[in-house]
Design a protein around this motif. Structure first.
Motif, PDB file in Angstrom:
ATOM      1  N   GLY A   1      -3.885   2.996   2.820  1.00  0.00           N
ATOM      2  CA  GLY A   1      -5.269   2.757   3.175  1.00  0.00           C
ATOM      3  C   GLY A   1      -5.450   2.360   4.622  1.00  0.00           C
ATOM      4  O   GLY A   1      -4.477   2.149   5.361  1.00  0.00           O
TER       5      GLY A   1
ATOM      6  N   SER B   1      -9.070   4.537   1.275  1.00  0.00           N
ATOM      7  CA  SER B   1      -7.710   4.736   0.797  1.00  0.00           C
ATOM      8  C   SER B   1      -7.485   6.180   0.409  1.00  0.00           C
ATOM      9  O   SER B   1      -8.439   6.911   0.081  1.00  0.00           O
TER      10      SER B   1
ATOM     11  N   CYS C   1      -4.459   1.993  -7.155  1.00  0.00           N
ATOM     12  CA  CYS C   1      -4.980   1.859  -5.805  1.00  0.00           C
ATOM     13  C   CYS C   1      -6.189   0.926  -5.826  1.00  0.00           C
ATOM     14  O   CYS C   1      -7.112   1.142  -6.610  1.00  0.00           O
TER      15      CYS C   1
ATOM     16  N   TYR D   1      -1.805  -4.807  -0.561  1.00  0.00           N
ATOM     17  CA  TYR D   1      -1.172  -3.973   0.462  1.00  0.00           C
ATOM     18  C   TYR D   1      -0.056  -4.763   1.125  1.00  0.00           C
ATOM     19  O   TYR D   1      -0.274  -5.836   1.689  1.00  0.00           O
TER      20      TYR D   1
END
Length: 124
Positions: free
Chosen positions: A35, A50, A104, A111
């Motif tokens: 992302g 993303s 996601c 992240y």
């Protein structure tokens, strides 16, 4: 060792375009997605968009229709095309990879790998 390096930032006038690149090394796409995030001075870092491993892209409402994420796994690279730029898009832009969650997400905490950022400045 995983390393992400962003490039392509710069100064443009309102309405202009830029293309940011994120070159990766050592990353095996083990997570569900990669992302882009951005952080303006004095503000928290925010999710921009993303790209999932299947190529599906999602975007924040503030950039939808103006920004486009693409990925070239053969070149170990991800890109962010920024069109119709506005002064409020001024920020440091970061690429990142999510490995901390099974799907996601838009959450910064999911992240794990981050680049050092590239500055985008849009003048009116």
């Amino acid at each position: 060792q995983v390393r992400f390096v962003e490039s392509g930032g710069g100064s443009v006038q309102s309405g202009g375009s830029l293309r940011l690149s994120c070159a990766t090394s050592g990353y095996t796409y083990s997570g569900p997605c990669m992302g882009w995030f951005r952080q303006a001075p004095g503000q928290e870092r925010e999710w921009v968009g993303s790209v999932a491993n299947d190529g599906m892209t999602t975007y924040a409402e503030s950039v939808k229709g103006r920004f486009t994420i693409s990925q070239d796994k053969a070149k170990n690279s991800m890109y962010l095309q920024l069109n119709s730029l506005k002064p409020k898009d001024t920020a440091m832009y970061y690429c990142a990879a999510a490995t901390g969650a099974p799907i996601c997400t838009v959450l910064e905490v999911d992240y794990d790998y981050w680049g050092q950022g590239t500055q985008v400045t849009v003048s009116s």
